[in-house]
Design an enzyme around this catalytic site. Structure first.
Site, PDB file in Angstrom:
ATOM      1  N   ARG A 156     -25.062   2.570 -29.197  1.00 30.99           N
ATOM      2  CA  ARG A 156     -24.384   1.125 -29.394  1.00 30.99           C
ATOM      3  C   ARG A 156     -23.169   0.996 -28.793  1.00 30.99           C
ATOM      4  O   ARG A 156     -22.357   1.845 -28.916  1.00 30.99           O
ATOM      5  CB  ARG A 156     -24.536   1.024 -30.914  1.00 30.99           C
ATOM      6  CG  ARG A 156     -25.867   0.960 -31.697  1.00 30.99           C
ATOM      7  CD  ARG A 156     -26.597  -0.521 -31.092  1.00 30.99           C
ATOM      8  NE  ARG A 156     -27.784  -0.769 -31.831  1.00 30.99           N
ATOM      9  CZ  ARG A 156     -28.935  -0.441 -31.243  1.00 30.99           C
ATOM     10  NH1 ARG A 156     -28.930  -0.071 -29.908  1.00 30.99           N
ATOM     11  NH2 ARG A 156     -29.918  -0.620 -31.636  1.00 30.99           N
ATOM     12  N   HIS A 187     -28.283  -3.480 -21.096  1.00 24.73           N
ATOM     13  CA  HIS A 187     -29.001  -2.899 -22.437  1.00 24.73           C
ATOM     14  C   HIS A 187     -30.555  -2.932 -22.236  1.00 24.73           C
ATOM     15  O   HIS A 187     -31.449  -3.483 -22.780  1.00 24.73           O
ATOM     16  CB  HIS A 187     -28.801  -3.914 -23.477  1.00 24.73           C
ATOM     17  CG  HIS A 187     -28.983  -3.218 -24.978  1.00 24.73           C
ATOM     18  ND1 HIS A 187     -28.197  -3.581 -26.081  1.00 24.73           N
ATOM     19  CD2 HIS A 187     -29.920  -2.365 -25.170  1.00 24.73           C
ATOM     20  CE1 HIS A 187     -28.731  -2.751 -27.080  1.00 24.73           C
ATOM     21  NE2 HIS A 187     -29.644  -2.164 -26.620  1.00 24.73           N
TER      22      HIS A 187
END
Length: 308
Positions: free
Chosen positions: A223, A271
């Site tokens: 993250r 991502h």
């Protein structure tokens, strides 16, 4: 009773897949919910904070992906609601292949040579071999375990760091804060696969980087909030770190003027390390839905105290 999808993603693939597997369930997409009092099960990703107050009878909140930090960070998350995470074998395989690609890219300087190619510069650079580097993985859960196995299968020396002791074949596991420093000291390539919790937020900072070997390389596929961005740039520019490959960021999409874009030693990907396919996880979503209806024990329930 319906399943409510609350997400910032296009829900069409989820609606199609859910309807194909269970035609008797009504699937509705927030905010177009016919009767919020009847919603007991929500499928979510990056929901609007506080939205669950609108559903007085909600019992289960299921994440659309492997992470649940987007749910757990909601200060108004109902106390009595069960939070469900996804565990997907294909998702773990995708992550393992992506990380292996990043590691090999680092060893063979492929990104650097691609950059030189654009400048039409012929500058051969010495590469590293698999047996010359040690890899450390922070976070040995479902994803971390699969990644570590993929790397060891390809000849890498791998160690892991976790909250508690684990037993994985061919991998030395360090556990707890007291064993973090020796773990870092032998991590030429550091891979972050930690869950995002209050304890792990900002863990990738200057103090931690200083404990890595000289010229260590960072891979963050967990993250964005794990990383203190300015600390990373400072440690790369000072020469202590050789660079980084980042797939996750504090703000996504990464802002146009962010310094990561043009930094020659930072590789940015949008991502895409592992992306959940509805068809791959729909069975466990519906299994928990049926268990909820039948008042049976749910699967893959998140420990709210731990945050994962």
């Amino acid at each position: 009773m319906s399943i409510a999808i609350i997400s910032d993603r296009n829900p069409d693939a989820w609606i199609k897949t859910l309807n194909e597997h269970q035609k008797k369930i009504e699937v509705e997409v927030y905010p177009d919910i016919s009767n919020k009092n009847e919603v007991e099960y929500a499928l979510v990703w990056n929901h609007p904070q506080g939205v669950f107050k609108e559903f007085p009878n909600i019992k289960v909140i299921a994440s659309m992906g492997a992470g649940v930090d987007h749910i757990m960070q909601d200060p108004e998350l109902p106390e009595n609601v069960k939070v469900i995470r996804i565990v997907d074998e294909q998702l773990a395989k995708d992550m393992a292949e992506f990380v292996l690609a990043l590691v090999l890219n680092k060893l063979r300087n492929l990104s650097l040579h691609h950059h030189l190619e654009q400048q039409q510069e012929w500058k051969p650079k010495t590469y590293q071999r698999i047996d010359e580097v040690k890899i450390g993985i922070m976070g040995i859960g479902e994803l971390g375990s699969t990644v570590s196995k993929k790397l060891t299968e390809n000849g890498f020396s791998v160690s892991g760091w976790a909250n508690s002791k684990k037993d994985l074949e061919n991998i030395k596991i360090y556990a707890g804060q007291e064993e973090l420093d020796p773990f870092l000291a032998e991590s030429d390539i550091l891979i972050c696969l930690l869950p995002l919790t209050p304890d792990t937020e900002n863990i990738l900072n200057k103090d931690l980087f200083k404990k890595l070997p000289e010229n260590a390389f960072l891979i963050n596929v967990a993250r964005g909030n794990h990383l203190v961005e300015n600390d990373l740039i400072e440690m790369i520019d000072s020469g202590h770190l050789s660079g980084a490959a980042l797939d996750v960021f504090r703000k996504e999409p990464l802002p146009e003027k962010h310094p990561f874009w043009k930094h020659p030693k930072i590789q940015v990907t949008p991502h895409i390390a592992s992306v959940t396919k509805p068809s791959s996880v729909v069975s466990q979503i519906l299994e928990n839905y049926e268990r909820m209806k039948n008042k049976e024990e749910l699967q893959k329930v998140v420990d709210k105290e731990k945050g994962y």
